[in-house]
Design a protein around this motif. Structure first.
Motif, short mmCIF file in Angstrom:
data_model
loop_
_atom_site.label_atom_id
_atom_site.label_comp_id
_atom_site.label_asym_id
_atom_site.label_seq_id
_atom_site.Cartn_x
_atom_site.Cartn_y
_atom_site.Cartn_z
N ALA A 204 0.85 -1.20 0.00
CA ALA A 204 0.00 0.00 0.00
C ALA A 204 0.88 1.24 0.00
O ALA A 204 2.10 1.17 0.19
N THR A 205 0.26 2.39 -0.19
CA THR A 205 1.02 3.64 -0.23
C THR A 205 0.13 4.82 0.11
O THR A 205 -1.11 4.70 0.10
N PHE A 206 0.75 5.95 0.40
CA PHE A 206 0.01 7.20 0.57
C PHE A 206 -0.52 7.65 -0.80
O PHE A 206 0.17 7.51 -1.81
N VAL A 207 -1.71 8.22 -0.81
CA VAL A 207 -2.22 8.82 -2.05
C VAL A 207 -2.49 10.32 -1.86
O VAL A 207 -2.98 10.98 -2.77
N SER A 208 -2.20 10.83 -0.66
CA SER A 208 -2.28 12.28 -0.43
C SER A 208 -1.15 12.67 0.51
O SER A 208 -0.55 11.80 1.17
N PHE A 209 -0.83 13.95 0.53
CA PHE A 209 0.23 14.41 1.41
C PHE A 209 -0.28 14.34 2.84
O PHE A 209 -1.37 14.82 3.15
N VAL A 442 -12.98 13.85 -6.16
CA VAL A 442 -13.02 13.94 -4.71
C VAL A 442 -12.07 12.92 -4.09
O VAL A 442 -11.40 13.19 -3.09
N ASP A 443 -11.99 11.74 -4.72
CA ASP A 443 -11.05 10.71 -4.27
C ASP A 443 -9.63 11.17 -4.62
O ASP A 443 -9.32 11.42 -5.78
N PRO A 444 -8.74 11.29 -3.61
CA PRO A 444 -7.39 11.76 -3.90
C PRO A 444 -6.50 10.72 -4.57
O PRO A 444 -5.35 11.00 -4.90
N GLY A 445 -7.01 9.52 -4.78
CA GLY A 445 -6.17 8.42 -5.27
C GLY A 445 -5.98 8.36 -6.76
O GLY A 445 -5.79 7.26 -7.30
N LEU A 446 -6.01 9.48 -7.49
CA LEU A 446 -5.82 9.53 -8.94
C LEU A 446 -6.70 8.47 -9.64
O LEU A 446 -6.21 7.49 -10.22
N ILE A 462 -2.77 16.27 -13.22
CA ILE A 462 -2.63 15.91 -11.81
C ILE A 462 -2.41 17.18 -11.01
O ILE A 462 -1.64 18.05 -11.42
N SER A 463 -3.08 17.28 -9.87
CA SER A 463 -2.86 18.39 -8.95
C SER A 463 -2.78 17.82 -7.54
O SER A 463 -3.77 17.28 -7.02
N VAL A 464 -1.59 17.90 -6.94
CA VAL A 464 -1.38 17.36 -5.59
C VAL A 464 -0.57 18.35 -4.78
O VAL A 464 0.05 19.28 -5.32
N GLU A 465 -0.56 18.13 -3.47
CA GLU A 465 0.26 18.95 -2.58
C GLU A 465 1.63 18.31 -2.40
O GLU A 465 1.77 17.09 -2.48
N GLY A 466 2.60 19.16 -2.17
CA GLY A 466 3.94 18.68 -1.90
C GLY A 466 4.65 19.63 -0.96
O GLY A 466 4.06 20.60 -0.47
N SER A 467 5.92 19.36 -0.72
CA SER A 467 6.70 20.21 0.16
C SER A 467 8.10 20.39 -0.43
O SER A 467 8.72 19.42 -0.89
N LEU A 468 8.57 21.63 -0.43
CA LEU A 468 9.91 21.95 -0.91
C LEU A 468 10.54 22.90 0.09
O LEU A 468 10.04 24.02 0.28
N ASN A 562 -6.05 12.96 -11.67
CA ASN A 562 -7.17 13.31 -10.78
C ASN A 562 -7.87 14.60 -11.16
O ASN A 562 -8.77 15.05 -10.45
N VAL A 563 -7.46 15.21 -12.28
CA VAL A 563 -8.08 16.45 -12.76
C VAL A 563 -8.27 16.36 -14.27
O VAL A 563 -7.40 15.82 -14.98
N LEU A 564 -9.39 16.88 -14.74
CA LEU A 564 -9.60 17.07 -16.18
C LEU A 564 -9.76 18.55 -16.44
O LEU A 564 -10.61 19.21 -15.83
N TYR A 565 -8.93 19.09 -17.33
CA TYR A 565 -9.09 20.48 -17.78
C TYR A 565 -9.93 20.46 -19.04
O TYR A 565 -9.65 19.72 -19.99
N LEU A 566 -10.99 21.29 -19.03
CA LEU A 566 -11.95 21.30 -20.14
C LEU A 566 -11.92 22.63 -20.85
O LEU A 566 -11.95 23.69 -20.21
N ALA A 567 -11.87 22.59 -22.18
CA ALA A 567 -11.90 23.81 -22.97
C ALA A 567 -13.32 24.36 -23.03
O ALA A 567 -14.30 23.70 -22.65
N ASN A 568 -13.44 25.58 -23.49
CA ASN A 568 -14.74 26.23 -23.55
C ASN A 568 -15.70 25.44 -24.44
O ASN A 568 -15.35 25.04 -25.56
N GLY A 569 -16.90 25.20 -23.96
CA GLY A 569 -17.92 24.49 -24.72
C GLY A 569 -17.88 22.99 -24.58
O GLY A 569 -18.73 22.30 -25.15
#
Length: 590
Positions: A204-209, A442-446, A462-468, A562-569
């Motif tokens: 198993a693994t983390f799927v969110s920060f 809503v599910d962070p697991g991609l 993909i849009s996730v949190e990270g740390s730098l 985990n994200v879909l970017y949609l164009a106009n229309g």
């Protein structure tokens, strides 16, 4: 004491006005107490519900893995919950949270009614009433209780048995919450790699920060601190206004007694007792201001804390007092008045007797070079010249009046510009984007397969949190040839997609001393990932842009998004699980 009261009675109007002016200024400083007042209530709720000190979304875990996690050094309790989201017919989108009768972490407490059984639900107050039914999709729940847990206090939530929630949501993850014996930041940070290693042994693994809540913090406190920072700006302005008012009031009260002090000196009074009496007058006025200001400050801090918590968390806090702010206000007023009064008293008691007896201001017109210079200037008619002369004669009073007006004007400008500045920053943050809508899982697991949704006008991302370097960053996986973002860079090149080159937002890179060609290590949910900086983007956010396939591999979810970017229309396609759809036009209009 009697002499002090007689001194106060000689100018009651001035003293009363000064007391209330200082009181209002001290009361305004009460905004500094908002974080303490709010945090007290939040931490009481966190303790009551035994909120997890470490909360993270993981891939599904079996009972043996949960038992092994509970055996990690320092772990007190562990719980796994299948959270999700769903649509109700009458209440729109709601959070769905599983309830276990033996739950010991993030405990769900009924305010009224009872915990739910099969086919039943407990809902957050205001969503429904006991005896009503709430339909989520095609499943109907009878409401048997009102309440919840502080973890979900800021959302409309339906709590039902784990089995009912699992059948409703298509989850590829579950929320893992742990409490530890020593919830210090250091211990929680040390627990993260140990927990990650334990999960890896079970596949198993983390799927969110992971979210760390040290020392019994409430999860909303981080957001509240950001709001409090803006509120703190008002406190800084209030402090400046209070300082100016305190200084000008104390100085004016003493300066107005120049002639009176001169008469006493002529009659044989010594300077030291006179200075002591003048200092006591200023301190007494400051104490009067505190009597008015401290209750006002407590009222202000509690009203603002209540407004913030009710608006953002849906909680009504108890009345609280921040003693550090109260003590700081007392020290500020008394010590400040004492210091200002000491200087003014020394000036008044050392003024030449002849000048002080002849002129209440302790200064005659025309003696100084500045007076003679101003007298030669053409400043208008008789009234303008008289006004100019009065200003020059009463330099201290004129300067304090100007300072009060400047501080007050500055306070008004700061208050008026806060909303404008925040809106301008938000507008600048989304300005480079070209998408019309986003559909975010809503599910962070991609949960999205990239290949299933790649079509004209649709870009999986993909849009996730990270740390730098201890800074939270937004890590965004994009197609190297994306049309949803203006890919113009300030330096270097845009993503090529063929290597581990990434692009960093220019402002954040400059702040951290990152340049094109540098290597960076980003902490992701799955662990550390090394990248090479190939470009700097004009984005105002703390963004790191990574080729979407590279980021998916680094998150142990090859080919997923985990994200879909949609164009106009382009309408959102049918997607697995619940999604949040956001319009760029609506965001720009806010």
């Amino acid at each position: 004491m009697k002499a002090l009261l007689r001194s106060l009675r000689r100018a009651p109007g001035r003293v009363i006005a000064s007391v209330f002016a200082i009181g209002l200024a001290v009361g305004a400083i009460g905004v500094f107490a908002v974080p303490d007042v709010a945090a007290g209530t939040l931490r009481d709720l966190a303790a009551e519900d035994n909120l997890g000190h470490l909360v993270v979304d993981t891939t599904p875990l079996d009972a043996a893995t949960l038992q092994a996690i509970g055996g990690l050094d320092g772990v007190d309790a562990v719980d796994a919950t299948p959270p999700g989201a769903g649509e109700t017919k009458s209440h729109g989108r709601v959070q769905l949270v599983g309830v276990d009768a033996d739950q010991t972490v993030n405990v769900v407490n009924p305010q009224t009614g009872r915990l739910p059984g099969p086919g039943e639900a407990l809902v957050s107050p205001g969503l429904a009433e006991i005896g009503d039914s709430v339909s989520v999709g095609d499943v109907s729940f009878g409401v048997v209780g009102l309440g919840g847990t502080a973890w979900w206090s800021d959302t409309a939530t339906v709590y039902a048995p784990d089995s009912d929630i699992s059948s409703l949501v298509q989850q590829q993850s579950q929320q893992l919450a742990l409490t530890v014996a020593d919830p210090s930041s250091q211990n929680l940070e040390a627990l993260v790699p140990a927990l990650r290693a334990e999960l890896a042994q079970a596949g198993a693994t983390f799927v969110s920060f992971p979210e760390l809540l040290p020392d019994g913090r409430h999860p909303i406190e981080a957001d509240l601190e950001q709001i409090s920072t803006m509120i703190g700006l008002l406190g800084v302005v209030a402090g400046i206004v209070a300082m100016v008012l305190l200084a000008s009031t104390s100085s004016t009260l003493i300066t107005e007694r120049t002639r009176e002090v001169a008469v006493m000196r002529a009659l044989g009074a010594r300077r030291r007792p006179l200075r002591r009496r003048l200092r006591r007058l200023a301190v007494a006025t400051a104490v009067g201001g505190l009597i008015v200001g401290l209750p006002l400050g407590i009222l202000v801090s509690n009203l603002v804390a209540r407004m913030v918590l009710e608006r953002f968390v849906g909680l009504t806090p108890d009345v609280g007092v921040s003693w550090p702010v109260v003590i700081g206000s007392i020290v500020f007023a008394i010590v400040g008045a004492r210091l200002v009064a000491a200087r003014a008293a020394r000036r008044v008691t050392t003024a030449p007797l002849a000048d002080a007896l002849r002129d209440r201001a302790g200064s005659t017109w025309g003696r100084r070079f500045g007076d003679r210079l101003v007298s030669r200037l053409r400043v208008g008619g008789v009234f303008e010249r008289l006004a100019t002369r009065n200003v020059m004669r009463s330099r201290a009073r004129s300067a304090s009046t100007v300072a009060q007006i400047a501080a007050g004007t500055g306070a008004v400008i700061v208050v008026a510009s806060l909303a404008t500045s925040v809106n301008a920053f938000n507008a600048g943050e989304i300005e480079p984007w070209n998408w019309a809508q986003t559909a975010t899982a809503v599910d962070p697991g991609l949960p999205f397969e990239q290949e299933s949704f790649s079509s004209a006008g649709v870009e999986p991302a993909i849009s996730v949190e990270g740390s730098l370097d201890q800074w939270e960053v937004n890590v965004r996986g994009l197609d190297a040839h994306t049309t949803m973002l203006d890919t113009t860079v300030e330096a270097g090149t845009w993503l090529t997609g063929e290597d581990r080159g990434v692009v960093v937002s220019e402002g954040f890179a400059r702040h951290q001393g990152i340049a094109v060609g540098d290597g960076i290590t980003v902490e992701l949910a799955s662990g550390q990932a090394d990248y090479d900086v190939v470009g700097l983007h004009r984005s105002r956010a703390r963004d790191i842009y990574v080729p979407v396939d590279v980021l998916a591999d680094d998150l142990d979810a090859p080919g997923r998004a985990n994200v879909l970017y949609l164009a106009n229309g382009v309408a959102p396609p049918i997607m697995p699980g619940a999604v949040d759809v956001v319009s760029l036009a609506e965001m720009s209009a806010e």
